[in-house]
Design a protein around this motif. Structure first.
Motif, PDB file in Angstrom:
ATOM      1  N   GLY A  67      -4.230  -0.252  11.786  1.00 44.67           N
ATOM      2  CA  GLY A  67      -5.049   0.865  11.325  1.00 44.67           C
ATOM      3  C   GLY A  67      -4.723   2.148  12.069  1.00 44.67           C
ATOM      4  O   GLY A  67      -4.571   3.217  11.465  1.00 44.67           O
TER       5      GLY A  67
ATOM      6  N   TRP B  73       0.832  -1.213   0.000  1.00 42.63           N
ATOM      7  CA  TRP B  73       0.000   0.000   0.000  1.00 42.63           C
ATOM      8  C   TRP B  73       0.864   1.260   0.000  1.00 42.63           C
ATOM      9  O   TRP B  73       0.598   2.216  -0.744  1.00 42.63           O
ATOM     10  CB  TRP B  73      -0.906  -0.054   1.225  1.00 42.63           C
TER      11      TRP B  73
ATOM     12  N   LEU C 202     -14.228   3.078   7.215  1.00 41.36           N
ATOM     13  CA  LEU C 202     -12.866   2.716   7.584  1.00 41.36           C
ATOM     14  C   LEU C 202     -12.697   2.744   9.099  1.00 41.36           C
ATOM     15  O   LEU C 202     -13.214   3.621   9.787  1.00 41.36           O
ATOM     16  CB  LEU C 202     -11.869   3.679   6.946  1.00 41.36           C
TER      17      LEU C 202
ATOM     18  N   ARG D 295      -8.430  -1.373   0.691  1.00 40.44           N
ATOM     19  CA  ARG D 295      -9.073  -1.829   1.918  1.00 40.44           C
ATOM     20  C   ARG D 295      -8.438  -3.146   2.381  1.00 40.44           C
ATOM     21  O   ARG D 295      -8.127  -4.023   1.566  1.00 40.44           O
ATOM     22  CB  ARG D 295     -10.570  -2.083   1.703  1.00 40.44           C
TER      23      ARG D 295
ATOM     24  N   GLU E  69      -6.300   5.648  -2.142  1.00 43.65           N
ATOM     25  CA  GLU E  69      -7.422   5.937  -1.256  1.00 43.65           C
ATOM     26  C   GLU E  69      -8.430   4.793  -1.188  1.00 43.65           C
ATOM     27  O   GLU E  69      -9.069   4.563  -0.163  1.00 43.65           O
ATOM     28  CB  GLU E  69      -8.130   7.210  -1.728  1.00 43.65           C
TER      29      GLU E  69
ATOM     30  N   GLY F  31      -2.060   3.816   9.812  1.00 42.85           N
ATOM     31  CA  GLY F  31      -3.061   4.369   8.910  1.00 42.85           C
ATOM     32  C   GLY F  31      -3.553   3.409   7.858  1.00 42.85           C
ATOM     33  O   GLY F  31      -4.224   3.824   6.895  1.00 42.85           O
TER      34      GLY F  31
ATOM     35  N   PRO G  53      -5.852   1.276   5.851  1.00 42.13           N
ATOM     36  CA  PRO G  53      -7.319   1.366   5.795  1.00 42.13           C
ATOM     37  C   PRO G  53      -7.979   0.014   6.049  1.00 42.13           C
ATOM     38  O   PRO G  53      -8.046  -0.835   5.162  1.00 42.13           O
ATOM     39  CB  PRO G  53      -7.599   1.890   4.383  1.00 42.13           C
TER      40      PRO G  53
ATOM     41  N   LYS H 278      -0.193   4.812  -1.249  1.00 40.52           N
ATOM     42  CA  LYS H 278      -1.345   4.811  -0.345  1.00 40.52           C
ATOM     43  C   LYS H 278      -2.646   5.136  -1.079  1.00 40.52           C
ATOM     44  O   LYS H 278      -3.336   6.114  -0.769  1.00 40.52           O
ATOM     45  CB  LYS H 278      -1.133   5.781   0.818  1.00 40.52           C
TER      46      LYS H 278
END
Length: 348
Positions: free
Chosen positions: A172, A114, A242, A124, A121, A176, A178, A119
């Protein structure tokens, strides 16, 4: 969307794979093909251009890095796990290695991928877990598991899944990544590996063998038809908030004894024997640390995402019994695998 599904040759994972391909999504099925997995579970989609398979273990970080680089998935659905409570009592090491260390490896591989991809958006990481992490409930039907219920695992299996849930939340919060999480009630339906209560009941009855029920059969579970669960999981992946967790339940609480008697009644109708199948019910020594009751409050997923189960336990059991009657060529070879048909989980 391209989804990397871990454990996609297992019971719930294969239901997700079949549903995702039917919905037009691309799927990469990553599975180590341990004792409870079978590629027959996904044979119906194996020739689809939307499907590909990777024989790999989530404990193998190098393999995970290669798979992410090769397939560039838009999302991960993490279902690969050791999941049989009785086996966790006899051999907890495999549960620690797969459910905790394997989840850690997958999180780190997903995070590296990721970050290298900038990264994106829409990425998931969906972690699929169990209601067993919450522990045991009293008989009071007004008391149910919510997403705020504290964790209180009672078996090596549920403790290892609770640990994996905590890891996902930590990745998470700290990095960060997601993430979304789900915790489900007991699943049942087609392709259920023949060591769990419902397939054991069906297959033992057909063979005229005793139908073992732990303790007095009063333990209560909420039963979720696996295809309903697959629908819910794909909905959470695509629409869930999220960092949020969602409980997924079947709204079908039954005692184990009630469940087995219902199956016997269906078999009496569909495949009559010389005597009622319920005559085969046999009460056996209870499992150590056997939780009394599980019950899911699925208000959040119903109100936020509009999902609720479509199949009652009576309808789902009828479908399931008929599937096993029609698919002996699937379940017969699996009965020869290690531990199947033996009483496990009695070590103290």
């Amino acid at each position: 969307m391209k989804i990397l599904v871990t454990g996609g040759a297992g019971f719930i994972g294969s239901a997700v794979v079949r549903r995702a391909v039917a919905d037009g999504l691309s799927v990469v099925n990553l599975d180590a093909l341990t004792y409870a997995a079978s590629l027959e579970n996904v044979a119906g989609v194996a020739d689809s251009p939307l499907y590909s398979f990777e024989h790999a273990d989530i404990r193998d970080r190098a393999a995970l890095d290669r798979i992410f680089a090769t397939h560039a998935p838009d999302a991960v659905m993490h279902l690969a796990a050791e999941s049989h409570v009785d086996r966790s009592i006899d051999g907890p090491g495999d549960f620690i290695e797969t459910n905790i260390t394997g989840t850690y490896n997958l999180l780190e591989a997903a995070r590296a991928y990721w970050q290298k991809a900038g990264k994106p958006e829409g990425f998931r990481f969906h972690h699929i877990s169990t209601d067993e992490v919450y522990g045991s409930l009293p008989a009071d039907p007004s008391v149910m598991f919510t997403e705020e219920t504290g964790y209180d695992p009672r078996s090596p299996y549920s403790a290892s899944k609770a640990s994996s849930d905590h890891l996902v939340r930590a990745w998470g919060e700290t990095y960060g990544l997601p993430v979304v999480l789900t915790n489900c009630s007991n699943n049942y339906g087609p392709y259920h590996f023949p060591e769990k209560l419902i397939p054991v009941t069906i297959l033992n009855a057909l063979a005229g063998k005793p139908l073992p029920i732990y303790g007095d059969g009063s333990n209560i579970r909420d039963w979720l038809y696996v295809e309903d669960h697959a629908d819910a999981l794909l909905l959470v992946l695509q629409k869930g908030a999220l960092g949020r967790s969602y409980n997924i339940g079947g709204e079908n609480e039954r005692t184990n004894l009630e469940l087995v008697r219902t199956i016997c009644g269906i078999l009496d109708e569909l495949r009559p024997g010389p005597a009622p199948y319920a005559d085969l019910i046999t009460f056996v020594t209870d499992r150590p640390g056997h939780d009394a009751r599980y019950a899911i409050d699925a208000t959040r997923i119903r109100e936020e995402l509009g999902w609720r189960p479509s199949v009652t336990v009576e309808e789902g059991l009828r479908r399931t019994v008929q599937w096993y009657l029609d698919n002996e060529s699937w379940w017969r070879p699996l009965q020869e695998r290690s531990g199947v048909g033996q009483r496990l989980g009695v070590a103290l």
